[in-house]
Scaffold this motif. Structure first.
Motif, PDB file in Angstrom:
ATOM      1  N   ILE A   1     -11.991  25.595 101.207  1.00  0.00           N
ATOM      2  CA  ILE A   1     -10.620  26.122 101.153  1.00  0.00           C
ATOM      3  C   ILE A   1      -9.655  25.065 101.683  1.00  0.00           C
ATOM      4  CG2 ILE A   1      -9.069  27.847 102.159  1.00  0.00           C
ATOM      5  CD1 ILE A   1     -11.497  29.771 102.138  1.00  0.00           C
ATOM      6  N   LYS A   2      -8.571  24.857 100.955  1.00  0.00           N
ATOM      7  CA  LYS A   2      -7.547  23.895 101.368  1.00  0.00           C
ATOM      8  C   LYS A   2      -6.200  24.603 101.453  1.00  0.00           C
ATOM      9  CE  LYS A   2     -10.237  20.381  99.209  1.00  0.00           C
ATOM     10  NZ  LYS A   2     -10.573  19.730  97.981  1.00  0.00           N
ATOM     11  N   LEU A   3      -5.336  24.076 102.302  1.00  0.00           N
ATOM     12  CA  LEU A   3      -3.977  24.589 102.428  1.00  0.00           C
ATOM     13  C   LEU A   3      -3.004  23.579 101.833  1.00  0.00           C
ATOM     14  CD1 LEU A   3      -3.778  25.955 106.100  1.00  0.00           C
ATOM     15  CD2 LEU A   3      -3.686  27.303 104.019  1.00  0.00           C
ATOM     16  N   GLY A   4      -2.022  24.066 101.095  1.00  0.00           N
ATOM     17  CA  GLY A   4      -0.928  23.230 100.607  1.00  0.00           C
ATOM     18  C   GLY A   4       0.320  23.585 101.395  1.00  0.00           C
ATOM     19  N   VAL A   5       1.134  22.595 101.722  1.00  0.00           N
ATOM     20  CA  VAL A   5       2.320  22.816 102.552  1.00  0.00           C
ATOM     21  C   VAL A   5       3.541  22.190 101.902  1.00  0.00           C
ATOM     22  CG1 VAL A   5       3.344  22.472 104.842  1.00  0.00           C
ATOM     23  CG2 VAL A   5       0.859  22.754 104.629  1.00  0.00           C
ATOM     24  N   ASP A   6       4.594  22.986 101.738  1.00  0.00           N
ATOM     25  CA  ASP A   6       5.888  22.505 101.255  1.00  0.00           C
ATOM     26  C   ASP A   6       6.858  22.614 102.424  1.00  0.00           C
ATOM     27  OD1 ASP A   6       7.881  21.727  99.213  1.00  0.00           O
ATOM     28  OD2 ASP A   6       8.676  23.731  99.558  1.00  0.00           O
TER      29      ASP A   6
ATOM     30  N   CYS B   1      -6.270  27.391  98.211  1.00  0.00           N
ATOM     31  CA  CYS B   1      -7.092  27.337  97.009  1.00  0.00           C
ATOM     32  C   CYS B   1      -8.476  27.875  97.340  1.00  0.00           C
ATOM     33  CB  CYS B   1      -7.177  25.920  96.443  1.00  0.00           C
ATOM     34  SG  CYS B   1      -8.203  24.789  97.390  1.00  0.00           S
ATOM     35  N   ASP B   2      -9.204  28.217  96.298  1.00  0.00           N
ATOM     36  CA  ASP B   2     -10.568  28.717  96.443  1.00  0.00           C
ATOM     37  C   ASP B   2     -11.476  27.575  96.914  1.00  0.00           C
ATOM     38  OD1 ASP B   2     -12.022  27.674  93.632  1.00  0.00           O
ATOM     39  OD2 ASP B   2      -9.846  27.877  93.564  1.00  0.00           O
ATOM     40  N   PRO B   3     -12.680  27.905  97.440  1.00  0.00           N
ATOM     41  CA  PRO B   3     -13.577  26.867  97.947  1.00  0.00           C
ATOM     42  C   PRO B   3     -13.978  25.818  96.913  1.00  0.00           C
ATOM     43  CG  PRO B   3     -14.297  29.025  98.706  1.00  0.00           C
ATOM     44  CD  PRO B   3     -13.197  29.256  97.710  1.00  0.00           C
ATOM     45  N   ASP B   4     -13.934  26.163  95.615  1.00  0.00           N
ATOM     46  CA  ASP B   4     -14.301  25.201  94.575  1.00  0.00           C
ATOM     47  C   ASP B   4     -13.126  24.316  94.156  1.00  0.00           C
ATOM     48  OD1 ASP B   4     -17.032  25.917  94.348  1.00  0.00           O
ATOM     49  OD2 ASP B   4     -16.449  27.701  93.218  1.00  0.00           O
TER      50      ASP B   4
END
Length: 196
Positions: A14-19, A30-33
């Motif tokens: 899992i990743k985080l996106g930051v704006d 996002c999902d683990p894949d």
């Protein structure tokens, strides 16, 4: 072509996106894949106490995030101005907070030209009124940043963007640095070029 011998292979999970904005910070996950990025939440920006950074660290811990991708706004010519300086400083503060929390979660800056413009257009096309955009546009932009990053990671089989290093000389954790306008005295300014 999945060579895992290189230390440069992107992390899976899992990743985080930051704006990052001056008023709000949008988050996406996002999902683990690493297939699909989705809007997650909007947090009020608190440049004095950086409470929003603590929220991000807490979210990363709760979700078991393996990476955080922060959007780096550049001009169409690829130049970095005050908003890019703000995003870079924010990413540094985030990396320092993760280090203090003893979390080994890399923070990468990734080029995010036009993501907010695209987010507004997508919301408009989805039939959302302009006055309601503000509530979700930052998280939709964060999803655009994260989607761009995970698509490139998958396509290239390697990590993307620029890894942010926490400054080791955090003399007093209570007096965490606050964001300033771009001053041009950034020691990392010579390493600004992103290879995307």
């Amino acid at each position: 072509m999945g060579s895992s011998s290189s230390g440069d292979v992107y992390p899976r999970g899992i990743k985080l996106g930051v704006d990052v904005g001056t008023v709000r910070v949008g988050l996406a996950i996002c999902d683990p894949d690493g297939i699909l990025a989705t809007p997650f939440k909007t947090v009020g920006r608190d440049a004095k106490k950086n409470s929003d950074i603590r929220v991000l660290v807490k979210q990363a811990a709760e979700l078991g995030a393996v990476q955080i991708v922060v959007g780096l706004p550049r001009t169409m010519k690829g130049e970095e101005r005050a908003s890019a300086q703000m995003a870079s400083e924010y990413a540094e503060l985030l990396a320092e907070a993760l280090l203090r929390a003893e979390m080994d979660v890399p923070v990468n800056l990734v080029d995010e030209r036009l993501t907010t413009v695209t987010a507004h257009r997508n919301l408009h096309e989805a039939g959302m009124s302009s006055k309601n955009h503000r509530k979700v546009v930052d998280q939709v932009a964060a999803a655009g940043i994260l989607q761009h990053a995970i698509d490139m990671q998958r396509a290239r089989g390697t990590d993307v963007g620029r890894r942010v290093q926490a400054r080791a000389q955090s003399e007093t954790p209570s007096s965490a640095p606050t964001l300033r306008a771009a001053s041009g005295s950034d020691p990392d300014s010579s390493t600004r070029g992103l290879q995307l």
